[in-house]
Design an enzyme around this catalytic site. Structure first.
Site, mmCIF file in Angstrom:
data_model
loop_
_atom_site.group_PDB
_atom_site.id
_atom_site.type_symbol
_atom_site.label_atom_id
_atom_site.label_comp_id
_atom_site.label_asym_id
_atom_site.label_seq_id
_atom_site.Cartn_x
_atom_site.Cartn_y
_atom_site.Cartn_z
ATOM 1 N N ASN A 14 130.152 173.331 -19.968
ATOM 2 C CA ASN A 14 128.830 173.719 -19.691
ATOM 3 C C ASN A 14 128.225 175.292 -19.654
ATOM 4 O O ASN A 14 128.908 175.815 -18.903
ATOM 5 C CB ASN A 14 128.426 172.972 -18.365
ATOM 6 C CG ASN A 14 126.975 173.064 -17.732
ATOM 7 O OD1 ASN A 14 126.414 174.097 -18.179
ATOM 8 N ND2 ASN A 14 126.419 172.189 -17.232
ATOM 9 N N HIS A 17 124.910 178.642 -17.670
ATOM 10 C CA HIS A 17 124.884 180.027 -16.869
ATOM 11 C C HIS A 17 125.423 181.471 -17.664
ATOM 12 O O HIS A 17 125.055 182.460 -17.501
ATOM 13 C CB HIS A 17 126.098 180.058 -15.766
ATOM 14 C CG HIS A 17 125.655 178.835 -14.735
ATOM 15 N ND1 HIS A 17 124.322 178.992 -14.182
ATOM 16 C CD2 HIS A 17 126.170 177.967 -14.404
ATOM 17 C CE1 HIS A 17 124.191 177.786 -13.529
ATOM 18 N NE2 HIS A 17 125.259 177.331 -13.374
ATOM 19 N N ARG A 25 117.698 189.256 -17.719
ATOM 20 C CA ARG A 25 116.933 190.407 -18.292
ATOM 21 C C ARG A 25 115.838 190.100 -19.270
ATOM 22 O O ARG A 25 115.179 190.970 -19.760
ATOM 23 C CB ARG A 25 118.119 191.261 -18.965
ATOM 24 C CG ARG A 25 118.725 192.107 -18.085
ATOM 25 C CD ARG A 25 118.063 193.326 -17.856
ATOM 26 N NE ARG A 25 118.464 194.123 -16.792
ATOM 27 C CZ ARG A 25 119.242 195.017 -16.968
ATOM 28 N NH1 ARG A 25 119.330 195.735 -18.380
ATOM 29 N NH2 ARG A 25 119.687 196.162 -15.851
ATOM 30 N N HIS A 50 122.213 171.739 -19.695
ATOM 31 C CA HIS A 50 121.277 171.078 -18.733
ATOM 32 C C HIS A 50 119.758 171.929 -18.967
ATOM 33 O O HIS A 50 119.584 172.839 -18.521
ATOM 34 C CB HIS A 50 121.475 171.299 -17.366
ATOM 35 C CG HIS A 50 120.868 170.465 -16.377
ATOM 36 N ND1 HIS A 50 121.052 170.490 -14.928
ATOM 37 C CD2 HIS A 50 119.746 169.703 -16.638
ATOM 38 C CE1 HIS A 50 120.233 169.812 -14.561
ATOM 39 N NE2 HIS A 50 119.387 169.386 -15.281
ATOM 40 N N ARG A 52 116.597 172.191 -17.788
ATOM 41 C CA ARG A 52 116.243 171.943 -16.151
ATOM 42 C C ARG A 52 114.539 171.820 -16.433
ATOM 43 O O ARG A 52 114.023 172.263 -17.287
ATOM 44 C CB ARG A 52 116.335 172.657 -15.311
ATOM 45 C CG ARG A 52 117.692 172.714 -14.950
ATOM 46 C CD ARG A 52 118.042 173.434 -13.763
ATOM 47 N NE ARG A 52 117.637 172.864 -12.625
ATOM 48 C CZ ARG A 52 118.181 172.289 -11.557
ATOM 49 N NH1 ARG A 52 119.478 172.174 -11.694
ATOM 50 N NH2 ARG A 52 117.682 171.588 -10.649
ATOM 51 N N ARG A 56 115.114 176.908 -15.807
ATOM 52 C CA ARG A 56 115.788 178.183 -15.250
ATOM 53 C C ARG A 56 116.906 178.820 -15.719
ATOM 54 O O ARG A 56 117.238 180.128 -16.038
ATOM 55 C CB ARG A 56 116.073 177.865 -13.702
ATOM 56 C CG ARG A 56 117.389 177.250 -13.640
ATOM 57 C CD ARG A 56 117.740 177.115 -12.176
ATOM 58 N NE ARG A 56 116.921 176.300 -11.455
ATOM 59 C CZ ARG A 56 117.245 175.462 -10.430
ATOM 60 N NH1 ARG A 56 118.396 175.496 -10.024
ATOM 61 N NH2 ARG A 56 116.229 174.865 -9.738
ATOM 62 N N GLU A 77 122.184 167.328 -20.415
ATOM 63 C CA GLU A 77 122.118 166.765 -19.054
ATOM 64 C C GLU A 77 120.760 166.824 -18.701
ATOM 65 O O GLU A 77 119.754 167.896 -19.095
ATOM 66 C CB GLU A 77 122.843 167.775 -18.122
ATOM 67 C CG GLU A 77 124.460 167.638 -17.956
ATOM 68 C CD GLU A 77 125.187 168.738 -17.043
ATOM 69 O OE1 GLU A 77 126.230 168.555 -17.116
ATOM 70 O OE2 GLU A 77 124.324 169.264 -16.449
ATOM 71 N N THR A 108 123.269 161.171 -0.785
ATOM 72 C CA THR A 108 123.355 162.372 0.040
ATOM 73 C C THR A 108 124.649 163.195 -0.540
ATOM 74 O O THR A 108 124.578 164.182 -0.085
ATOM 75 C CB THR A 108 124.197 161.693 1.379
ATOM 76 O OG1 THR A 108 125.048 160.598 1.135
ATOM 77 C CG2 THR A 108 122.859 161.091 2.309
ATOM 78 N N GLU A 158 129.578 159.580 -14.889
ATOM 79 C CA GLU A 158 130.225 160.875 -14.492
ATOM 80 C C GLU A 158 130.320 160.772 -12.926
ATOM 81 O O GLU A 158 129.214 160.935 -12.372
ATOM 82 C CB GLU A 158 129.340 161.945 -15.285
ATOM 83 C CG GLU A 158 130.146 163.481 -14.924
ATOM 84 C CD GLU A 158 129.598 164.593 -15.800
ATOM 85 O OE1 GLU A 158 129.355 164.453 -16.783
ATOM 86 O OE2 GLU A 158 129.823 165.633 -15.141
ATOM 87 N N HIS A 197 131.672 168.777 -11.601
ATOM 88 C CA HIS A 197 130.864 169.750 -10.700
ATOM 89 C C HIS A 197 132.119 170.109 -9.660
ATOM 90 O O HIS A 197 132.751 169.656 -9.073
ATOM 91 C CB HIS A 197 129.904 168.825 -9.839
ATOM 92 C CG HIS A 197 129.145 169.724 -8.926
ATOM 93 N ND1 HIS A 197 127.819 170.155 -9.681
ATOM 94 C CD2 HIS A 197 129.154 170.434 -7.861
ATOM 95 C CE1 HIS A 197 127.445 171.091 -8.749
ATOM 96 N NE2 HIS A 197 127.712 171.282 -7.604
HETATM 97 N N1 PXP Z 1 128.136 167.513 -14.612
HETATM 98 C C1 PXP Z 1 126.965 167.512 -14.407
HETATM 99 C C2 PXP Z 1 126.408 166.222 -14.370
HETATM 100 C C3 PXP Z 1 126.353 168.768 -13.668
HETATM 101 O O1 PXP Z 1 125.107 168.465 -13.380
HETATM 102 C C4 PXP Z 1 127.202 169.856 -13.577
HETATM 103 C C5 PXP Z 1 126.527 170.958 -12.922
HETATM 104 O O2 PXP Z 1 125.532 171.605 -13.996
HETATM 105 C C6 PXP Z 1 128.548 169.835 -13.746
HETATM 106 C C7 PXP Z 1 129.192 168.571 -14.538
HETATM 107 C C8 PXP Z 1 129.476 171.245 -14.170
HETATM 108 O O3 PXP Z 1 129.462 171.562 -12.854
HETATM 109 P P1 PXP Z 1 130.076 173.215 -12.372
HETATM 110 O O4 PXP Z 1 129.085 174.097 -13.199
HETATM 111 O O5 PXP Z 1 130.076 173.181 -11.040
HETATM 112 O O6 PXP Z 1 131.257 173.108 -13.125
#
Ligand code: PXP
Length: 246
Positions: A14, A17, A25, A50, A52, A56, A77, A108, A158, A197
């Site tokens: 992923n 980030h 910036r 993802h 969003r 972001r 995603e 939750t 997932e 995650h």
């Molecule tokens: N899988 C899904 C569906 C997610 O939403 C995320 C977070 O964006 C991840 C995997 C990856 O999680 P992490 O960034 O904590 O490794």
């Protein structure tokens, strides 16, 4: 993704980030498309992004650039909204993972409440499927969510590994057991289980060893480690840790 060797656990990276840092910036650097190329060189099996609702990190224009930058399959995603559905149908990623964005869409544990939202999810899942996109639901490791995925006709779930990743002491084994059991239940019912995650070098191996899991999606930790060692090295190390237990 890697259909030739079903025993190999795929690693989807992923790269959101990278875009988070770029957006800090407002310019073009660092470029998520370049990150996707490095992931491909380092042995990643897929690119996860993802888009969003608040944009972001990944932006609309990144989707095509990232897809064009490597031959790797794209896992988009997305929230279960008309806007995201339309974008997914336009871009036709290999896979679409439906994730919760609003509080009321979550359980939750942070996964999508597929059981509680059948009527809202059903048309979105079927339109994605009709377009040839492999649909995944990001859910807690819970039998009700697997049952809901079956009713919705989603071929993939997932499992949200956040509870496992944050657990301390004896709770770690308990959270791991739930994922082990639910991966077996999903596979028994013809659903391909994935997980992701909060996975790190330290906690990935017990998850990677679960034989039914076909794919892990890992982002934040790999991009964080890339600051210290480079993205190629962080992906290669994660890949090696996963391969060690398979
Ligand atoms: N899988 C899904 C569906 C997610 O939403 C995320 C977070 O964006 C991840 C995997 C990856 O999680 P992490 O960034 O904590 O490794």
């Amino acid at each position: 993704m890697n259909v030739l060797n079903p025993a190999r656990l795929r690693l989807g990276v992923n790269i959101d980030h990278v875009a988070t840092i770029r957006n800090a910036r407002g310019g073009a650097h660092p470029d998520p498309a370049r990150a996707a190329q490095i992931v491909a060189q380092a042995g990643g099996d897929g690119i996860t992004v993802h888009l969003r609702e608040d944009r972001r990190h990944i932006r609309d224009e990144d989707l095509q650039r990232v897809a064009d930058s490597t031959g790797l399959p794209i896992n988009l995603e997305m929230a279960a909204t008309d806007e995201m559905l339309e974008i997914a149908l336009r871009h036709r990623p290999h896979a679409a993972c439906i994730v919760p964005e609003r509080r009321e869409e979550r359980t939750t544990e942070g996964g999508l409440d597929a059981a509680g939202q059948h009527n809202r999810l059903a048309p979105i899942v079927s339109r994605l499927r009709d377009a040839g996109i492999r649909v995944s639901l990001f859910v807690a490791p819970d039998p009700r969510q697997i049952e809901a995925a079956m009713k919705l006709g989603a071929p993939v779930v997932e499992f949200h590994t956040g509870e496992y990743a944050h657990a301390q002491g004896e709770a770690v084994a308990h959270e791991l057991r739930r994922i082990v059991d639910m991966a077996a239940l999903a596979a028994k019912n013809g659903i391909e289980p994935h997980a992701g995650h909060g996975l790190t070098y330290e906690n990935v191996q017990p998850i990677a060893a679960i034989p039914q899991l076909a794919e892990l999606n890992i982002g934040h930790y790999l991009i964080g480690e890339a600051i210290f060692t480079g993205l190629e090295a962080s992906v290669q190390r994660m890949r090696a840790l996963m391969d060690e237990v398979r």
